[in-house]
Scaffold this motif. Structure first.
Motif, mmCIF file in Angstrom:
data_model
loop_
_atom_site.group_PDB
_atom_site.id
_atom_site.type_symbol
_atom_site.label_atom_id
_atom_site.label_comp_id
_atom_site.label_asym_id
_atom_site.label_seq_id
_atom_site.Cartn_x
_atom_site.Cartn_y
_atom_site.Cartn_z
ATOM 1 N N GLY A 75 0.813 -1.218 0.000
ATOM 2 C CA GLY A 75 0.000 0.000 0.000
ATOM 3 C C GLY A 75 0.843 1.264 0.000
ATOM 4 O O GLY A 75 0.540 2.230 -0.702
ATOM 5 N N ASN A 76 1.911 1.262 0.783
ATOM 6 C CA ASN A 76 2.792 2.428 0.827
ATOM 7 C C ASN A 76 3.510 2.617 -0.507
ATOM 8 O O ASN A 76 3.691 3.741 -0.968
ATOM 9 C CB ASN A 76 3.823 2.285 1.941
ATOM 10 N N ARG A 77 3.909 1.517 -1.103
ATOM 11 C CA ARG A 77 4.613 1.606 -2.384
ATOM 12 C C ARG A 77 3.678 2.132 -3.478
ATOM 13 O O ARG A 77 4.068 2.958 -4.301
ATOM 14 C CB ARG A 77 5.156 0.244 -2.770
ATOM 15 N N LEU A 78 2.429 1.637 -3.493
ATOM 16 C CA LEU A 78 1.472 2.089 -4.495
ATOM 17 C C LEU A 78 1.154 3.571 -4.329
ATOM 18 O O LEU A 78 1.077 4.308 -5.314
ATOM 19 C CB LEU A 78 0.192 1.257 -4.429
ATOM 20 N N SER A 79 1.000 4.028 -3.100
ATOM 21 C CA SER A 79 0.715 5.450 -2.884
ATOM 22 C C SER A 79 1.909 6.317 -3.279
ATOM 23 O O SER A 79 1.734 7.406 -3.825
ATOM 24 C CB SER A 79 0.314 5.711 -1.438
ATOM 25 N N ARG A 80 3.128 5.841 -3.034
ATOM 26 C CA ARG A 80 4.315 6.593 -3.434
ATOM 27 C C ARG A 80 4.416 6.679 -4.957
ATOM 28 O O ARG A 80 4.691 7.730 -5.524
ATOM 29 C CB ARG A 80 5.577 5.943 -2.872
ATOM 30 N N LYS A 81 4.157 5.558 -5.630
ATOM 31 C CA LYS A 81 4.203 5.545 -7.092
ATOM 32 C C LYS A 81 3.108 6.422 -7.691
ATOM 33 O O LYS A 81 3.300 7.035 -8.729
ATOM 34 C CB LYS A 81 4.066 4.113 -7.630
ATOM 35 N N ALA A 82 1.945 6.465 -7.036
ATOM 36 C CA ALA A 82 0.847 7.298 -7.527
ATOM 37 C C ALA A 82 1.204 8.777 -7.455
ATOM 38 O O ALA A 82 0.842 9.556 -8.332
ATOM 39 C CB ALA A 82 -0.418 7.018 -6.729
ATOM 40 N N LYS A 83 1.938 9.165 -6.426
ATOM 41 C CA LYS A 83 2.358 10.557 -6.307
ATOM 42 C C LYS A 83 3.436 10.891 -7.328
ATOM 43 O O LYS A 83 3.472 11.998 -7.855
ATOM 44 C CB LYS A 83 2.880 10.833 -4.906
ATOM 45 N N GLU A 84 4.329 9.931 -7.603
ATOM 46 C CA GLU A 84 5.416 10.175 -8.551
ATOM 47 C C GLU A 84 4.921 10.222 -9.995
ATOM 48 O O GLU A 84 5.385 11.034 -10.782
ATOM 49 C CB GLU A 84 6.489 9.100 -8.414
ATOM 50 N N SER A 85 4.036 9.313 -10.359
ATOM 51 C CA SER A 85 3.556 9.268 -11.749
ATOM 52 C C SER A 85 2.078 8.894 -11.781
ATOM 53 O O SER A 85 1.716 7.722 -11.850
ATOM 54 C CB SER A 85 4.373 8.265 -12.566
ATOM 55 N N PRO A 86 1.201 9.891 -11.724
ATOM 56 C CA PRO A 86 -0.237 9.616 -11.704
ATOM 57 C C PRO A 86 -0.754 9.020 -13.016
ATOM 58 O O PRO A 86 -1.781 8.347 -13.021
ATOM 59 C CB PRO A 86 -0.865 10.974 -11.430
ATOM 60 N N PHE A 87 -0.040 9.221 -14.113
ATOM 61 C CA PHE A 87 -0.497 8.668 -15.378
ATOM 62 C C PHE A 87 -0.350 7.148 -15.412
ATOM 63 O O PHE A 87 -1.003 6.485 -16.201
ATOM 64 C CB PHE A 87 0.244 9.321 -16.543
ATOM 65 N N MET A 88 0.519 6.591 -14.568
ATOM 66 C CA MET A 88 0.625 5.145 -14.471
ATOM 67 C C MET A 88 -0.687 4.561 -13.939
ATOM 68 O O MET A 88 -1.175 3.546 -14.442
ATOM 69 C CB MET A 88 1.778 4.746 -13.560
ATOM 70 N N LEU A 89 -1.261 5.205 -12.950
ATOM 71 C CA LEU A 89 -2.535 4.730 -12.402
ATOM 72 C C LEU A 89 -3.664 4.875 -13.413
ATOM 73 O O LEU A 89 -4.559 4.033 -13.470
ATOM 74 C CB LEU A 89 -2.877 5.471 -11.117
ATOM 75 N N ILE A 90 -3.614 5.929 -14.213
ATOM 76 C CA ILE A 90 -4.618 6.096 -15.261
ATOM 77 C C ILE A 90 -4.484 4.974 -16.282
ATOM 78 O O ILE A 90 -5.480 4.410 -16.747
ATOM 79 C CB ILE A 90 -4.485 7.485 -15.913
#
Length: 92
Positions: free
Chosen positions: A16-31
């Motif tokens: 969960g912490n890793r996913l939230s960190r990655k979401a902040k770094e590159s939100p287009f990955m989550l899209i």
């Protein structure tokens, strides 16, 4: 019973912490991942009504659509970051 000890390394992150960190770094990955899930969900729904199309052709078209959504989202993210860096001159 003996109590079992769990060893956790200090530099390991929880999922969960890793996913939230990655979401902040590159939100287009989550899209892109969201588009992938939507494309696969839509294909699973349409699988029943594919008509005379063979399963392998249907799955190839589904793969191309899913990859296209991910690549498009990552390309948009790259263009957005390039626009910010070179046109607006925002350096992080």
């Amino acid at each position: 019973m003996a109590q079992e000890k769990q060893f956790v390394f200090r530099d390991e992150e929880e999922a969960g912490n890793r996913l939230s960190r990655k979401a902040k770094e590159s939100p287009f990955m989550l899209i892109g991942i969201g588009g992938l899930v939507l494309a696969c969900g839509f294909a699973a729904y349409k699988f029943k009504h594919r008509g005379q199309m063979s399963t392998s052709v249907f799955l190839m078209q589904t793969r191309v659509a899913a990859q296209g959504t991910v690549v498009s989202a990552l390309t948009l993210g790259l263009l957005y970051s390039m626009f910010q860096k070179h046109v607006l001159h925002k350096d992080d």
